[in-house]
Enzyme design. Sequence first.
Site: not given
Length: 184
Positions: A10, A37, A128
Amino acid sequence: MQRIIVIAASAGSLDPLKQIVSALPVPCSASVFIVLHVGPNQAVLPALLGVLTDLAVVHAEDDTPIEQGHVYVAPPGWHMRLETGRIRLDQGPKVNHVRPAADPLFISAAETYRERVVGIVLSGYGDDGTDGLLAIHESGGLALVQDLDEAKVPGMPYAALYGDHPDAFLTAEKIGERVAALCG
């Protein structure tokens, strides 16, 4: 037996991803899967990573066979899951507020490939990858997390630390070396 390497990435993880992908040996006996992401509109990651290796770096496509020596990137807006020998994509509900999310990939990899999975959590916000890394660890796989001091955004690595007991916290360079050794 073929290794399955799954990576959660991310904010702040582009440079670590580049280090890891550029460290992959050619030929590589593993298959690598990346969830970044990026939101629904960005689709440049395969091109950015593809210049760093002679391995194929592509967006995953639904119901395609998994091939050794390939790097598969979850397409923007799609969850990526693994079945025996195949990739599945879906646009189900967001997980951890994102789609694609790493947890669906990690959990499906752990359920299908068990001890052959290497899970890696890199820099990013939120948690996540935490549940998925725990599933990998409980299935006998290897759980690696980017060093907290190196991660530009240490939220995901911190969450992984508190959600599981990863096998190692390593710099991106050391993760690349470890993955290269497992792929050779």
